[in-house]
Design a protein around this motif. Sequence first.
Motif, short mmCIF file in Angstrom:
data_model
loop_
_atom_site.label_atom_id
_atom_site.label_comp_id
_atom_site.label_asym_id
_atom_site.label_seq_id
_atom_site.Cartn_x
_atom_site.Cartn_y
_atom_site.Cartn_z
N PRO A 194 0.98 -1.15 0.14
CA PRO A 194 -0.10 0.01 0.08
C PRO A 194 0.61 1.49 0.07
N ALA A 195 0.27 2.46 -0.52
CA ALA A 195 1.15 3.59 -0.74
C ALA A 195 1.36 4.22 0.73
N ARG A 196 0.64 3.90 1.76
CA ARG A 196 0.98 4.32 3.03
C ARG A 196 1.76 3.79 3.53
N PHE A 197 2.39 2.59 3.22
CA PHE A 197 3.69 2.17 3.52
C PHE A 197 4.63 2.76 2.81
N THR A 198 5.19 3.87 3.35
CA THR A 198 6.19 4.59 2.51
C THR A 198 7.36 4.01 2.25
N LEU A 199 8.11 4.72 1.16
CA LEU A 199 9.69 4.13 0.98
C LEU A 199 10.45 4.27 1.79
#
Length: 407
Positions: free
Chosen positions: A284-289
């Motif tokens: 998921p995008a909320r799990f950032t780089l």
Amino acid sequence: MTQTSIPAPSLLRLTGLPYFVIAFIARLPFAMMVVGVLTMVVTVRGSLSLGGLTSAAVGLGTALVGPFLGAAADRWGQRVVLALSAVLNAAMLAGFALVVYLPVPDALVLASAFLIGATAPQVSPMSRSRLVTIIAERMPQTQRARTTSATMSYESAADETVFVFGPFLVGILASFIAPWAPIAIASALTLLFVGAFALHPTGRHVSVERGVDGRAPSAVSELFRPALLVVVIGIFGIGLFFGASLTALTSFMADRDAAEQAGLLYGVMGVGSAVLALGVAWLPARFTLHARWLVFAGILVAGAVLFATSTTVTTMVIALALVGVGVGPTIVTQYSLGAARSPRGRSATVMTMLGSGVVVGQAVAAAVTGAVAEGAGTPIAVVLPAVAAAIVLLAGIANRVISPRHH
């Protein structure tokens, strides 16, 4: 009358399926070079130390010249740089096969190996740069982040697959044909498939950010910003881990009279890493780089600690499997950050900097770990991958500290 919206183009539609097939095979010679050179020198000249130095010379040539090839591709386009590199590298590989069999000084063998590395076509970084540029300039804004993540996942998985299959292919060719066969096949593949990669229609594309004279709108000094350098340091740590773990694993298996099985065990990490690298695209995008780097580097450290404390082949296999879970997603994350932080018009330069970071780290760690294993023994050598993994994690922490909080 109902108006139907035209679906946004996918990257596959923009490039075509043949692109991915050609780009995959074109990176195979690079994966065969280092091991092929080592195998050939050890078999023909009967010197393991010369073989190790020759492999290091290939890595040194790639590391020193690779970023300049990337800068040239940014300036003049990939087509001319890759085409010239393919011809020169194929010639250098063929010349090396001849030099090793001739009664010439070792220095000439090392110089020939250096030229192989210096002319090595930077297919992986160029492919990443090419695809990132296409995504940035031809795809809707809403699709770019996820498509970039998926692309970096695929590219890393392709690299992992090739670097597992490449040494295996070298072993088969050298065993069943002759020591020169892997180098000869690598030369032919370079000419054919790197040439095809250079001539592919996407190779004509030059970033619209470049001026009419080919100059980039960003200064060279932007390549040395802390936010980008920390990514280079992190991926250098990955290279250190690769070199240290393979060399330490070889020493570990040699102590059990099964050195030839080291590559097979190493494949456990490579396969797992490739699978997990592909899976990053679905996070998921909320799990950032930044969070991904910290989490997966933490898993890498845990696997490295288990690696260092393994006393049986079974626990070593478990350690390598755990390492694979951490290393693949970490590489994908680092390349994604590198792409996001590339100065305008310099994406190929940045990608070759990252690729060279892996090569330099691998060469340095292989040499140091080999010397430690020979001088101090395997119990000390198996600790070095944990040191490399710690560097990756520390770079991830530094990346989090210097990055804006909203990223």
